[in-house]
Design an enzyme around this catalytic site. Sequence first.
Site, PDB file in Angstrom:
ATOM      1  N   GLN A   1       0.401  -1.242   3.433  1.00 18.59           N
ATOM      2  CA  GLN A   1       1.307  -0.367   4.194  1.00 18.59           C
ATOM      3  C   GLN A   1       0.705   0.121   5.507  1.00 18.59           C
ATOM      4  OE1 GLN A   1       4.356  -0.036   3.418  1.00 18.59           O
ATOM      5  NE2 GLN A   1       4.476  -0.539   1.242  1.00 18.59           N
TER       6      GLN A   1
ATOM      7  N   CYS B   1       6.621   1.339  -7.817  1.00 11.50           N
ATOM      8  CA  CYS B   1       5.421   0.694  -8.390  1.00 11.50           C
ATOM      9  C   CYS B   1       4.196   1.589  -8.226  1.00 11.50           C
ATOM     10  CB  CYS B   1       5.165  -0.681  -7.772  1.00 11.50           C
ATOM     11  SG  CYS B   1       6.523  -1.804  -7.989  1.00 11.50           S
TER      12      CYS B   1
ATOM     13  N   HIS C   1      -0.807   1.876  -5.667  1.00 14.09           N
ATOM     14  CA  HIS C   1       0.271   0.987  -6.135  1.00 14.09           C
ATOM     15  C   HIS C   1      -0.261   0.275  -7.380  1.00 14.09           C
ATOM     16  CE1 HIS C   1       2.730  -2.733  -6.024  1.00 14.09           C
ATOM     17  NE2 HIS C   1       3.603  -2.053  -5.298  1.00 14.09           N
TER      18      HIS C   1
ATOM     19  N   ASP D   1      -6.603  -1.510   0.213  1.00 10.87           N
ATOM     20  CA  ASP D   1      -5.250  -2.047   0.107  1.00 10.87           C
ATOM     21  C   ASP D   1      -4.519  -1.677   1.400  1.00 10.87           C
ATOM     22  OD1 ASP D   1      -2.529  -2.333  -0.223  1.00 10.87           O
ATOM     23  OD2 ASP D   1      -2.479  -1.543  -2.267  1.00 10.87           O
TER      24      ASP D   1
ATOM     25  N   LYS E   1       5.419  -7.595   4.889  1.00  6.00           N
ATOM     26  CA  LYS E   1       5.524  -6.209   5.362  1.00  6.00           C
ATOM     27  C   LYS E   1       5.163  -6.114   6.836  1.00  6.00           C
ATOM     28  CE  LYS E   1       4.315  -4.360   0.813  1.00  6.00           C
ATOM     29  NZ  LYS E   1       5.610  -4.148   0.177  1.00  6.00           N
TER      30      LYS E   1
HETATM   31  N1  C6P Z   1       5.018  -2.186  -2.164  1.00  9.51           N
HETATM   32  C1  C6P Z   1       7.135  -1.052  -1.997  1.00  9.51           C
HETATM   33  O1  C6P Z   1       8.375  -1.018  -2.019  1.00  9.51           O
HETATM   34  P1  C6P Z   1       2.979  -7.409  -2.528  1.00  9.51           P
HETATM   35  O2  C6P Z   1       4.105  -7.264  -3.504  1.00  9.51           O
HETATM   36  O3  C6P Z   1       1.819  -8.161  -3.109  1.00  9.51           O
HETATM   37  O4  C6P Z   1       3.405  -7.915  -1.200  1.00  9.51           O
HETATM   38  O5  C6P Z   1       2.469  -5.906  -2.215  1.00  9.51           O
HETATM   39  C2  C6P Z   1       2.069  -5.068  -3.259  1.00  9.51           C
HETATM   40  C3  C6P Z   1       1.719  -3.720  -2.727  1.00  9.51           C
HETATM   41  C4  C6P Z   1       0.406  -3.302  -2.779  1.00  9.51           C
HETATM   42  N2  C6P Z   1       0.030  -2.129  -2.275  1.00  9.51           N
HETATM   43  C5  C6P Z   1       0.900  -1.287  -1.698  1.00  9.51           C
HETATM   44  C6  C6P Z   1       0.431   0.008  -1.130  1.00  9.51           C
HETATM   45  C7  C6P Z   1       2.257  -1.648  -1.635  1.00  9.51           C
HETATM   46  O6  C6P Z   1       3.111  -0.810  -1.070  1.00  9.51           O
HETATM   47  C8  C6P Z   1       2.674  -2.872  -2.181  1.00  9.51           C
HETATM   48  C9  C6P Z   1       4.129  -3.255  -2.181  1.00  9.51           C
HETATM   49  C10 C6P Z   1       6.445  -2.386  -2.073  1.00  9.51           C
HETATM   50  O7  C6P Z   1       6.470  -0.041  -1.889  1.00  9.51           O
HETATM   51  C11 C6P Z   1       7.016  -3.253  -3.151  1.00  9.51           C
HETATM   52  S1  C6P Z   1       6.633  -2.637  -4.757  1.00  9.51           S
END
Ligand code: C6P
Length: 424
Positions: A221, A382, A141, A218, A244
Amino acid sequence: MSGSTAVKIDARPCRQSCQAFSVEHIRKDFPILNTLVRGKPLVYLDNAATTQKPQAVIDAINHYYTAQNANVHRGVHHLSQVATCLYDDARQKIAAFLNATVECEIIFTRGTTESINLVAQSYGRQTIHEGDEIIISGMEHHSNIVPWQILCQQTGAKLRVIPFDDDGNLIMDEFDRMLNPRTKMVAVVHVSNALGTVNPIQEITAKAHAVGARVLVDGAQSTPHTAIDLKALDCDFFACSGHKMYGPTGIGILYGRAELLDAMPPYQSGGDMILSVTFDKTIYGRLPSKFEAGTPHIEGAIALGAAVDYLNAAGMETIHRHEQDLLQYATDAVETVPGLHIMGRAREKAGVLAFTMDAAHPHDVGQILDEEGVAVRAGHHCAQPVMQRFGVPATTRASFGMYNNRNDVDALVAALHKVNKVFA
Ligand code: C6P
């Protein structure tokens, strides 16, 4: 699982099924699932973007502002002590949920993005120098790409990228070839938000440690879908987002090994992160305060604690099994849709089903699905380098949560057939 208060459980996470998992009972705990979209029942399949909140989490927020609101770590008065206890208790729950060694290794942040930036700018600026190498993967991401690119610009370090194959599996031989004594950081996603791939973190960590590199995972997910055992993963840093995990937005976690966090400089400075301040010198506070400058997201942390209680009560192993079953059912079902191509068929996958359709652009697919009440995400998620790898501008992505059932999948598939009909 229905009820208006958070379920109290042991501090250790429930790794077995605590009780029979009934998705229909779970669904009753999520009031938003009763929503009608254009007169049709909401089918929420955008859980990778954010999850819906159970009543227990909504109640925790409501109750905090109704009866417990005060600033933490500052007041001698009753309410401040109540809020402080609840805030600290939430950290304890999360440490147990992730199987961290000690509570002070859990830092509250705004989310995965801030957690990774914190490590890049605090740990990275202190320890990574010109000529050093940082390894990420091709399926990251943007949150796990851009902070390292910025660090490379600042330090003169080099960014290297592990490729993945057509199914979405990391090419581990390439990773082996990349590792060398100059490798200082390996930052990889546990579960890809664009492909669903589950990466072999334990293997990556062992190999990275063998050359003296640190590992950041990371976990945005993975945390909502599978039991996380930080001791077994053996990574040095782990980042995840509350929203999440059926918790609120604006709150997240950075786990770091205590000895690393101890040696790192603060990321931000201000109130609550100091032991003493004079105009000559400031002595920083101990962990975790050193990394939590200013008034924190108190209600967010408490409600994330309630979300963790909720996940524990359902049982992470049980949630995992349910979502795997649903993913298999959904994969088989969407394959009956003519002209649909699944992107991401890794050996191990979590509940993400991304695809393109010959008949229509992903945004048009998303639009038609929305007309049927089916909420999915369409776009690059993203993760633009993943789209570039497959030569597509975007995909449509259905992502599953603990409350999704086979009816949701059937509604998705019916709506996909409608896409073909509309664009025929
Ligand atoms: N992905 C998606 O629709 P934040 O925004 O900080 O809570 O998470 C960022 C992020 C980082 N790593 C991974 C693997 C992610 O999937 C995400 C967030 C969302 O896939 C919003 S872009």
